[in-house]
Write a protein that holds these residues in place. Structure first.
Motif, PDB file in Angstrom:
ATOM      1  N   UNK A 169      44.878  41.891  37.555  1.00  0.00           N
ATOM      2  CA  UNK A 169      45.944  42.052  36.604  1.00  0.00           C
ATOM      3  C   UNK A 169      45.558  44.186  36.973  1.00  0.00           C
ATOM      4  N   UNK A 170      46.122  45.168  36.780  1.00  0.00           N
ATOM      5  CA  UNK A 170      45.719  45.981  36.982  1.00  0.00           C
ATOM      6  C   UNK A 170      46.391  46.710  35.301  1.00  0.00           C
ATOM      7  N   UNK A 171      45.654  47.885  35.025  1.00  0.00           N
ATOM      8  CA  UNK A 171      45.364  48.558  33.781  1.00  0.00           C
ATOM      9  C   UNK A 171      46.455  50.275  33.951  1.00  0.00           C
ATOM     10  N   UNK A 172      47.223  50.479  32.802  1.00  0.00           N
ATOM     11  CA  UNK A 172      47.677  49.462  31.339  1.00  0.00           C
ATOM     12  C   UNK A 172      48.682  48.442  31.001  1.00  0.00           C
ATOM     13  N   UNK A 173      49.594  48.005  32.113  1.00  0.00           N
ATOM     14  CA  UNK A 173      50.186  47.154  32.385  1.00  0.00           C
ATOM     15  C   UNK A 173      49.639  45.581  32.454  1.00  0.00           C
ATOM     16  N   UNK A 174      48.999  45.723  32.916  1.00  0.00           N
ATOM     17  CA  UNK A 174      48.833  44.206  33.675  1.00  0.00           C
ATOM     18  C   UNK A 174      49.703  43.449  34.859  1.00  0.00           C
ATOM     19  N   UNK A 175      50.109  44.474  35.434  1.00  0.00           N
ATOM     20  CA  UNK A 175      51.208  43.865  36.320  1.00  0.00           C
ATOM     21  C   UNK A 175      49.930  43.577  37.075  1.00  0.00           C
ATOM     22  N   UNK A 176      50.527  42.589  38.006  1.00  0.00           N
ATOM     23  CA  UNK A 176      50.513  41.966  38.825  1.00  0.00           C
ATOM     24  C   UNK A 176      50.318  42.271  40.082  1.00  0.00           C
ATOM     25  N   UNK A 177      48.775  42.170  40.675  1.00  0.00           N
ATOM     26  CA  UNK A 177      48.274  42.891  42.138  1.00  0.00           C
ATOM     27  C   UNK A 177      48.067  41.820  43.343  1.00  0.00           C
ATOM     28  N   UNK A 178      47.393  40.526  42.838  1.00  0.00           N
ATOM     29  CA  UNK A 178      47.302  39.125  44.058  1.00  0.00           C
ATOM     30  C   UNK A 178      46.932  38.358  43.147  1.00  0.00           C
ATOM     31  N   UNK A 179      47.277  36.617  43.469  1.00  0.00           N
ATOM     32  CA  UNK A 179      47.869  35.837  42.723  1.00  0.00           C
ATOM     33  C   UNK A 179      47.030  35.021  43.337  1.00  0.00           C
ATOM     34  N   UNK A 180      45.716  34.021  43.685  1.00  0.00           N
ATOM     35  CA  UNK A 180      45.537  33.317  44.369  1.00  0.00           C
ATOM     36  C   UNK A 180      45.202  32.291  43.628  1.00  0.00           C
ATOM     37  N   UNK A 181      45.792  30.538  44.164  1.00  0.00           N
ATOM     38  CA  UNK A 181      45.916  29.430  43.386  1.00  0.00           C
ATOM     39  C   UNK A 181      43.189  29.294  43.525  1.00  0.00           C
ATOM     40  N   UNK A 182      43.209  28.134  43.242  1.00  0.00           N
ATOM     41  CA  UNK A 182      42.024  27.427  42.596  1.00  0.00           C
ATOM     42  C   UNK A 182      41.986  26.571  41.844  1.00  0.00           C
ATOM     43  N   UNK A 183      41.535  25.356  42.227  1.00  0.00           N
ATOM     44  CA  UNK A 183      41.000  24.349  41.625  1.00  0.00           C
ATOM     45  C   UNK A 183      40.304  24.539  39.861  1.00  0.00           C
ATOM     46  N   UNK A 184      41.098  23.991  38.482  1.00  0.00           N
ATOM     47  CA  UNK A 184      40.897  24.481  37.352  1.00  0.00           C
ATOM     48  C   UNK A 184      39.099  24.058  37.255  1.00  0.00           C
ATOM     49  N   UNK A 185      38.682  24.899  36.591  1.00  0.00           N
ATOM     50  CA  UNK A 185      37.214  24.757  36.031  1.00  0.00           C
ATOM     51  C   UNK A 185      36.391  26.016  35.941  1.00  0.00           C
ATOM     52  N   UNK A 186      35.280  26.215  35.923  1.00  0.00           N
ATOM     53  CA  UNK A 186      34.205  27.375  35.321  1.00  0.00           C
ATOM     54  C   UNK A 186      34.030  27.663  36.245  1.00  0.00           C
ATOM     55  N   UNK A 187      33.879  29.329  36.553  1.00  0.00           N
ATOM     56  CA  UNK A 187      33.754  29.986  37.351  1.00  0.00           C
ATOM     57  C   UNK A 187      32.630  31.186  37.885  1.00  0.00           C
ATOM     58  N   UNK A 188      31.752  31.624  38.185  1.00  0.00           N
ATOM     59  CA  UNK A 188      31.149  32.377  38.356  1.00  0.00           C
ATOM     60  C   UNK A 188      31.822  33.665  39.055  1.00  0.00           C
ATOM     61  N   UNK A 189      31.920  34.887  38.819  1.00  0.00           N
ATOM     62  CA  UNK A 189      32.473  36.067  39.293  1.00  0.00           C
ATOM     63  C   UNK A 189      31.396  36.903  39.203  1.00  0.00           C
ATOM     64  N   UNK A 190      30.747  37.701  40.479  1.00  0.00           N
ATOM     65  CA  UNK A 190      30.230  38.675  40.690  1.00  0.00           C
ATOM     66  C   UNK A 190      31.135  39.774  41.850  1.00  0.00           C
ATOM     67  N   UNK A 191      30.511  40.505  40.966  1.00  0.00           N
ATOM     68  CA  UNK A 191      30.951  42.032  41.289  1.00  0.00           C
ATOM     69  C   UNK A 191      29.778  43.462  42.177  1.00  0.00           C
ATOM     70  N   UNK A 192      29.629  44.340  43.482  1.00  0.00           N
ATOM     71  CA  UNK A 192      29.412  45.044  43.993  1.00  0.00           C
ATOM     72  C   UNK A 192      29.952  45.904  44.002  1.00  0.00           C
ATOM     73  N   UNK A 193      30.007  47.274  43.236  1.00  0.00           N
ATOM     74  CA  UNK A 193      30.337  48.524  43.447  1.00  0.00           C
ATOM     75  C   UNK A 193      29.645  48.826  44.316  1.00  0.00           C
ATOM     76  N   UNK A 194      30.357  49.771  45.161  1.00  0.00           N
ATOM     77  CA  UNK A 194      29.567  50.801  45.907  1.00  0.00           C
ATOM     78  C   UNK A 194      29.709  52.686  46.297  1.00  0.00           C
ATOM     79  N   UNK A 195      29.595  53.247  46.746  1.00  0.00           N
ATOM     80  CA  UNK A 195      30.072  54.752  46.430  1.00  0.00           C
ATOM     81  C   UNK A 195      30.240  54.908  44.735  1.00  0.00           C
ATOM     82  N   UNK A 196      29.710  54.598  43.743  1.00  0.00           N
ATOM     83  CA  UNK A 196      30.221  55.437  42.617  1.00  0.00           C
ATOM     84  C   UNK A 196      29.969  56.835  42.731  1.00  0.00           C
ATOM     85  N   UNK A 197      29.299  57.211  43.670  1.00  0.00           N
ATOM     86  CA  UNK A 197      29.324  58.837  43.195  1.00  0.00           C
ATOM     87  C   UNK A 197      29.624  59.784  43.814  1.00  0.00           C
TER      88      UNK A 197
END
Length: 231
Positions: A169-197
């Motif tokens: 979802x985007x901000x601030x409207x929480x508009x749907x950007x993408x939707x993915x079907x996955x099995x219900x459960x607990x997940x780890x989410x890792x974010x790699x950020x590059x070229x921040x400079x």
């Protein structure tokens, strides 16, 4: 002719500009109006100056296509590649139907430092850009061996998905950007950020990039694997 030849970015009332200057007050007012009109907004742009002033994705997403930004940004061909516009230096990865967040409690000092905010059923990603975002989302069986060397900032946290549907979802409207079907459960989410400079000079159209890895997990704690201290 200078614009056609690449000597200027755009013109307004016969005045040439060599870089984009976005009117944040106008953008904020339009987004606020859209929020209060059920994410629907009709704008008459006399002369086309508004189209020159706003980021193209925001202009066409809000005003140029039937159905608004939802249809414009949703990637139907490859759900792993994300190319969209967001505001306030953040976007969300959320369980479908997750409750709205309280921004003050969500973005704590710790969350700002780690560039990752977590609430019930939702993860907030802190971005360098205030605008155009390019990202890649990968759902895997476990954490990858991706080297941290090529990234400025790497952080991971937990997300519980009850619905079996993951929303970007985007901000601030929480508009749907993408939707993915996955099995219900607990997940780890890792974010790699590059070229921040690159966001120092132009945070609207910078070269920052985000790699998102999601895999089944057992904990929701935040782990800061590499910290960016550029700003």
């Amino acid at each position: 002719m200078k614009i056609k030849n690449g000597e200027a970015v755009y013109e307004r009332d016969s005045v040439l500009f060599d870089k984009k200057i976005y009117p944040y007050s106008v953008i904020t007012a339009l987004l606020y109006a859209a929020i209060n009109c059920n994410n629907s907004l009709n704008v008459i742009d006399f002369g086309g100056s508004l189209g020159s002033d706003l980021p193209p994705k925001l202009y066409f997403g809000l005003f140029g296509l039937k159905g608004g930004r939802h249809n414009y940004y949703r990637n139907r061909n490859n759900m792993n590649k994300l190319d969209f516009y967001t505001g306030y230096h953040q976007f969300y990865i959320a369980d479908k139907g997750a409750a709205e967040i309280d921004s003050e409690k969500f973005w704590t000092d710790t969350a700002n430092t780690s560039r990752l905010a977590i609430a019930n059923g939702i993860v907030g990603v802190y971005t360098g850009s205030y605008g155009h975002i390019i990202a890649k989302l990968i759902v895997t069986d476990g954490p990858s061996n991706t080297s941290l060397e090529n990234y400025d900032h790497v952080v991971e946290g937990g997300l519980e998905v009850k619905s079996g549907v993951l929303n970007i979802l985007d901000c601030p409207l929480s508009t749907l950007v993408s939707e993915i079907e996955i099995k219900p459960g607990l997940y780890r989410v890792r974010i790699y950020s590059s070229n921040l400079e690159s966001t120092y000079q132009n945070e609207d159209e910078a070269d920052d990039f985000y790699r998102i890895e999601i895999w089944p997990g057992t904990t929701t704690d935040v782990k800061l694997l590499k910290e960016y201290k550029g700003y």
